[in-house]
Write a protein that holds these residues in place. Structure first.
Motif, PDB file in Angstrom:
ATOM      1  N   ALA B 276       1.128  -0.951   0.042  1.00 18.76           N
ATOM      2  CA  ALA B 276      -0.084  -0.446   0.260  1.00 18.76           C
ATOM      3  C   ALA B 276       0.923   1.378  -0.228  1.00 18.76           C
ATOM      4  O   ALA B 276       2.387   1.294   1.258  1.00 18.76           O
ATOM      5  N   ASP B 277       1.048   2.133  -0.942  1.00 24.40           N
ATOM      6  CA  ASP B 277       1.436   3.624  -0.747  1.00 24.40           C
ATOM      7  C   ASP B 277       0.651   4.964   0.173  1.00 24.40           C
ATOM      8  O   ASP B 277      -0.267   3.710   1.101  1.00 24.40           O
ATOM      9  N   ARG B 278       1.595   5.371   0.387  1.00 22.18           N
ATOM     10  CA  ARG B 278       0.824   6.853   0.666  1.00 22.18           C
ATOM     11  C   ARG B 278      -0.463   6.682   0.635  1.00 22.18           C
ATOM     12  O   ARG B 278      -0.240   7.350  -0.281  1.00 22.18           O
ATOM     13  N   PRO B 279      -1.125   7.466   1.802  1.00 23.46           N
ATOM     14  CA  PRO B 279      -2.586   7.993   1.136  1.00 23.46           C
ATOM     15  C   PRO B 279      -1.835   9.446   0.432  1.00 23.46           C
ATOM     16  O   PRO B 279      -0.832  10.229   0.489  1.00 23.46           O
ATOM     17  N   VAL B 280      -2.841  10.069  -0.608  1.00 19.91           N
ATOM     18  CA  VAL B 280      -2.671  11.441  -1.584  1.00 19.91           C
ATOM     19  C   VAL B 280      -3.602  12.194  -0.473  1.00 19.91           C
ATOM     20  O   VAL B 280      -4.428  11.607   0.208  1.00 19.91           O
ATOM     21  N   ALA B 281      -3.520  13.451  -0.702  1.00 18.35           N
ATOM     22  CA  ALA B 281      -4.132  14.501  -0.350  1.00 18.35           C
ATOM     23  C   ALA B 281      -5.768  14.568  -0.510  1.00 18.35           C
ATOM     24  O   ALA B 281      -6.454  14.646  -0.069  1.00 18.35           O
ATOM     25  N   ASP B 282      -6.585  13.479  -1.930  1.00 16.09           N
ATOM     26  CA  ASP B 282      -7.396  13.633  -2.129  1.00 16.09           C
ATOM     27  C   ASP B 282      -8.760  12.743  -1.127  1.00 16.09           C
ATOM     28  O   ASP B 282      -9.533  12.212  -1.215  1.00 16.09           O
ATOM     29  N   GLY B 283      -7.642  11.963  -0.541  1.00 14.78           N
ATOM     30  CA  GLY B 283      -8.420  10.989   0.640  1.00 14.78           C
ATOM     31  C   GLY B 283      -8.358   9.606   0.025  1.00 14.78           C
ATOM     32  O   GLY B 283      -8.874   8.424   0.638  1.00 14.78           O
ATOM     33  N   THR B 284      -7.482   9.252  -0.874  1.00 11.80           N
ATOM     34  CA  THR B 284      -7.237   8.316  -1.622  1.00 11.80           C
ATOM     35  C   THR B 284      -6.419   7.080  -1.463  1.00 11.80           C
ATOM     36  O   THR B 284      -4.866   7.994  -0.790  1.00 11.80           O
ATOM     37  N   VAL B 285      -6.327   6.095  -1.603  1.00  7.30           N
ATOM     38  CA  VAL B 285      -4.191   5.276  -1.257  1.00  7.30           C
ATOM     39  C   VAL B 285      -5.019   4.395  -2.537  1.00  7.30           C
ATOM     40  O   VAL B 285      -5.782   3.690  -2.701  1.00  7.30           O
ATOM     41  N   THR B 286      -3.445   4.121  -2.962  1.00  7.95           N
ATOM     42  CA  THR B 286      -3.128   3.108  -3.797  1.00  7.95           C
ATOM     43  C   THR B 286      -2.334   1.469  -3.176  1.00  7.95           C
ATOM     44  O   THR B 286      -1.631   2.026  -2.544  1.00  7.95           O
ATOM     45  N   VAL B 287      -3.370   0.405  -3.505  1.00  7.85           N
ATOM     46  CA  VAL B 287      -3.104  -0.587  -2.608  1.00  7.85           C
ATOM     47  C   VAL B 287      -2.714  -1.402  -4.104  1.00  7.85           C
ATOM     48  O   VAL B 287      -3.478  -1.312  -5.114  1.00  7.85           O
ATOM     49  N   SER B 288      -1.406  -2.321  -4.237  1.00 12.42           N
ATOM     50  CA  SER B 288      -0.980  -2.667  -5.428  1.00 12.42           C
ATOM     51  C   SER B 288      -1.076  -4.061  -5.368  1.00 12.42           C
ATOM     52  O   SER B 288      -0.452  -4.427  -4.056  1.00 12.42           O
ATOM     53  N   ALA B 289      -0.705  -5.283  -6.583  1.00 11.83           N
ATOM     54  CA  ALA B 289       0.155  -6.675  -6.102  1.00 11.83           C
ATOM     55  C   ALA B 289       0.554  -6.856  -7.636  1.00 11.83           C
ATOM     56  O   ALA B 289       0.191  -6.487  -8.092  1.00 11.83           O
ATOM     57  N   ALA B 290       1.784  -7.925  -6.874  1.00 11.29           N
ATOM     58  CA  ALA B 290       2.075  -8.415  -8.473  1.00 11.29           C
ATOM     59  C   ALA B 290       0.829  -9.397  -9.564  1.00 11.29           C
ATOM     60  O   ALA B 290      -0.627 -10.176  -8.736  1.00 11.29           O
ATOM     61  N   VAL B 291       0.787  -9.013 -10.594  1.00  7.87           N
ATOM     62  CA  VAL B 291      -0.527 -10.156 -11.119  1.00  7.87           C
ATOM     63  C   VAL B 291       0.317 -10.916 -12.726  1.00  7.87           C
ATOM     64  O   VAL B 291       0.794 -10.312 -13.381  1.00  7.87           O
ATOM     65  N   ARG B 292       0.371 -12.281 -12.737  1.00 11.65           N
ATOM     66  CA  ARG B 292       0.254 -12.793 -13.657  1.00 11.65           C
ATOM     67  C   ARG B 292      -0.558 -12.943 -14.902  1.00 11.65           C
ATOM     68  O   ARG B 292      -2.188 -13.183 -14.819  1.00 11.65           O
ATOM     69  N   ASP B 293       0.250 -12.702 -16.412  1.00 11.15           N
ATOM     70  CA  ASP B 293      -0.979 -12.616 -17.349  1.00 11.15           C
ATOM     71  C   ASP B 293      -1.903 -14.436 -16.958  1.00 11.15           C
ATOM     72  O   ASP B 293      -3.085 -14.471 -18.145  1.00 11.15           O
ATOM     73  N   ASP B 294      -0.881 -14.829 -17.228  1.00 16.13           N
ATOM     74  CA  ASP B 294      -1.103 -16.568 -17.207  1.00 16.13           C
ATOM     75  C   ASP B 294      -2.084 -17.942 -15.938  1.00 16.13           C
ATOM     76  O   ASP B 294      -1.989 -18.492 -16.357  1.00 16.13           O
ATOM     77  N   ALA B 295      -1.841 -17.235 -14.693  1.00 16.01           N
ATOM     78  CA  ALA B 295      -2.351 -17.855 -13.946  1.00 16.01           C
ATOM     79  C   ALA B 295      -3.501 -16.281 -13.458  1.00 16.01           C
ATOM     80  O   ALA B 295      -2.856 -15.504 -13.156  1.00 16.01           O
ATOM     81  N   GLY B 296      -4.145 -17.014 -12.123  1.00 18.88           N
ATOM     82  CA  GLY B 296      -4.574 -16.354 -11.855  1.00 18.88           C
ATOM     83  C   GLY B 296      -5.998 -15.367 -11.609  1.00 18.88           C
ATOM     84  O   GLY B 296      -6.407 -15.160 -13.044  1.00 18.88           O
TER      85      GLY B 296
END
Lengths: 299, 339
Positions: B276-296
């Motif tokens: 999770a990144d730090r929250p930004v000024a507009d009150g949102t936060v970006t949460v990211s994860a690795a994805v694979r094209d061939d699975a998941g």
């Protein structure tokens, strides 16, 4: 383009990329390279200024001697200079005599020291080599350019000396060092011999400068080192303790051009002077070649 | 028979097909007299027709490698083959087919651009002097320098100098172009023109090796990439394969107070490397994860799952890894080290 052509170019990019013909050597390629180099050397403003500077020597000397010829000082001064007022031809000899110890080596040091180092410092050396041009060939052409400039330097003094001398003092039968006189035609030939000998005496220094030029990317360093060699050689030539090495010194025979003004010039003396120059040319030419054909070009 | 050949020449597997590569080096090494190893055993392979992005921070050995390719610097060990010919042994034969821009343009400062090109052309023993003028004009035209052709080089701006360098590389048709930092000093418009030029040349069958420290500029044109770091060739291959090595990431923008819920849901979906990144000024936060094209789960499934888990989804983005990401991963440092 027919569909067949399209197919070929798409399916076989390898053959398409070989569309450039295998390079051939065009006739006259070396002459073209030499012309380009001479245009560069003789077209460069700095080099022209140097030639003009050398040409000023006989002009100033002639004017000074002309204005002062009625004074009590007339007939005195360094060798040859005292003879100028009697025969304009001597202005050529006297000017070469005055320029040989320093001005001429300085000019030649600048031109030859710049030959390779100047290209390296500008970064153009790497682009010349990837054109490509063989390193030995490039060195030879650079040497030729420096030699032509050395010849131009000597000729600048000689031609202006002849014109100014003839205009101010007139020319006539030439009185030799012994006091005997030869006709004007013979005299002109002998002065031409002096000019040729002085020119050939500078070839060793050109080779030294060329070698230094292959060692560095800093042209001023190569120029200064070349001039220093000439100066140090003159100094060593003054030390009687070093008499054993004097005959081999670069500058030892430089003033043997006077031989041309003897009744019977000694072929031995002249040949020895030229042989010493040839020796310096061979040694330093070989060193320059060995260095330049193997050195990494990182400039 | 084949086995015998291979045994006799172990360094050159499949010796018969070597000529299909425009550039090939074998364990190429340069140790300078100072003891510094600038290039350490690299095996560069540039296929014919490729646009090969040669990347690496300043001081990583790119330029020394390029100098060895062109015969300017002698390798301490290892071999170079350019268009199938050994260099430096056959340099005189092969270099007329190679145009090069090495470590910035360099010309005689007191000659005009046109006169400088004429000089380089005169040095080339394999060109026809009768067409020298036409060649120079065509090259000047191609890089847009015709109007300034008679100005002295010393009066050129950096961008004009760079263009003249390209013109020199294009003085005659080439099979291979080696362009070291060709966009250096160019404005955005000039950079676009160079990219266009490279693409055009590559379309015409010319192989291009282009080095740069500006990844974004080069990424768009190259088909192959080699990454240098501290004298080693860290990685090379088709560009798409290199970026595929590193997983894409799904980035979910949500409200700051629901970040934990978003992260939990992403983990529940068995996605790796959830951050999770730090929250930004507009009150949102970006949460990211690795994805694979061939699975998941596919991105749309992830979004649907988040919504079902009562996570407000402000935005979703799947980020493909860039060359810069690959580079940073490999070298552990930023790219523009010495900029």
């Amino acid at each position: 383009m027919s569909p067949a052509d399209t197919t070929t170019s798409v399916a076989a990019p390898v053959s398409a990329s070989r569309a450039v013909e295998p390079p051939a050597r065009h006739r006259g390629a070396l002459a073209r390279l030499v012309r380009a180099e001479l245009a560069l050397v003789l077209g460069r403003r700095r080099n022209l200024v140097l030639l003009v500077g050398l040409a000023l020597v006989p002009l100033l000397l002639g004017v000074v001697l002309y204005l002062a010829q009625d004074t009590a000082l007339a007939g005195q001064g360094p060798p040859f200079v005292s003879r100028v007022t009697g025969n304009g031809l001597f202005l050529v000899v006297a000017s070469l005599f005055l320029c040989t110890p320093f001005l001429l080596p300085l000019t030649i040091g600048i031109a030859s020291g710049d030959a390779i180092a100047g290209e390296a410092s500008a970064g153009t050396l790497r682009y010349l080599l990837v054109v490509p041009v063989g390193r030995g060939r490039l060195l030879a052409v650079k040497a030729l350019g420096a030699l032509v400039f050395a010849a131009a330097a000597v000729l600048a003094i000689a031609v202006v000396g002849l014109v100014v001398g003839a205009a101010l003092f007139g020319v006539g039968d030439l009185t030799l060092l012994s006091g005997s006189t030869v006709p004007l035609g013979d005299g002109v030939l002998r002065v031409a011999g002096v000019v040729a000998y002085v020119g050939l005496s500078m070839t060793g220094l050109v080779a030294v400068g060329l070698f230094f030029s292959t060692l560095t990317e800093v042209p001023v360093g190569a120029m200064a080192a070349t001039v220093v060699v000439a100066v140090v050689s003159s100094v060593l030539d003054q030390l009687p303790q070093l008499a054993a090495i004097h005959p081999a010194l670069l500058t030892h025979h430089w003033f043997d051009f006077a031989e041309m003004l003897r009744v019977v010039p000694s072929a031995d003396v002249l040949a020895q002077g030229l042989a010493v120059q040839a020796g310096w040319v061979v040694v330093f030419g070989a060193l320059a070649w060995a260095r330049f054909t193997t050195a990494d070009v990182t400039s | 028979m084949t086995a015998t050949l291979r045994a006799a020449a172990p360094a050159v597997p499949q010796a018969g097909v070597v000529t299909d590569d425009a550039i090939r080096t074998h364990a190429l090494t340069k140790r300078f007299r100072t003891g510094q190893v600038a290039v350490d055993g690299i095996d560069l392979v540039v296929p014919r027709g490729a646009v090969y992005g040669f990347l690496g921070p300043n001081g990583s050995g790119k330029t020394t490698t390029i100098r060895m390719l062109l015969g300017l610097v002698a390798p301490t060990s290892g071999r170079v083959e350019l268009l199938g010919e050994p260099v430096p042994q056959r340099a005189a034969h092969v270099l007329p087919r190679v145009g090069a821009l090495v470590e910035g343009p360099a010309f005689q400062p007191y000659l005009s651009g046109r006169a400088n090109l004429a000089r380089l052309d005169a040095v080339d023993a394999s060109t026809d002097p009768r067409t020298a003028r036409a060649r120079a004009e065509a090259a000047l035209e191609r890089v847009g320098l015709t109007a300034a052709a008679d100005k002295r080089y010393r009066q050129y701006s950096l961008g004009m100098k760079q263009r003249l360098g390209l013109a020199a590389a294009l003085l005659r048709p080439r099979d291979l172009l080696v362009l070291d930092e060709p966009t250096n000093g160019l404005d955005p418009q000039g950079t676009r023109e160079v990219r266009h030029l490279v693409r055009e040349l590559a379309d015409g069958g010319t192989t291009v090796l282009v080095s740069s420290h500006l990844l974004a500029e080069i990424e768009q044109v190259c088909t192959h990439v080699g990454i240098m770091g501290r004298g080693h060739l860290l990685l090379q291959g088709p560009r798409t394969e290199l970026t595929a090595r590193r997983a894409a990431r799904i980035a979910v923008r949500t409200l700051a107070d629901r970040a934990d819920a978003a992260a939990t849901e992403l983990r529940r979906l068995a996605l790796d490397d959830v951050t999770a990144d730090r929250p930004v000024a507009d009150g949102t936060v970006t949460v990211s994860a690795a994805v694979r094209d061939d699975a998941g789960p596919a991105p749309q499934d992830v979004t649907a799952a988040l919504v079902r888990a009562d996570v407000p989804v402000v935005g979703v983005d799947v980020r493909r890894p860039s060359l810069e990401d690959v580079f940073v991963e490999l070298t552990g440092e930023g790219f523009d080290v010495a900029r």
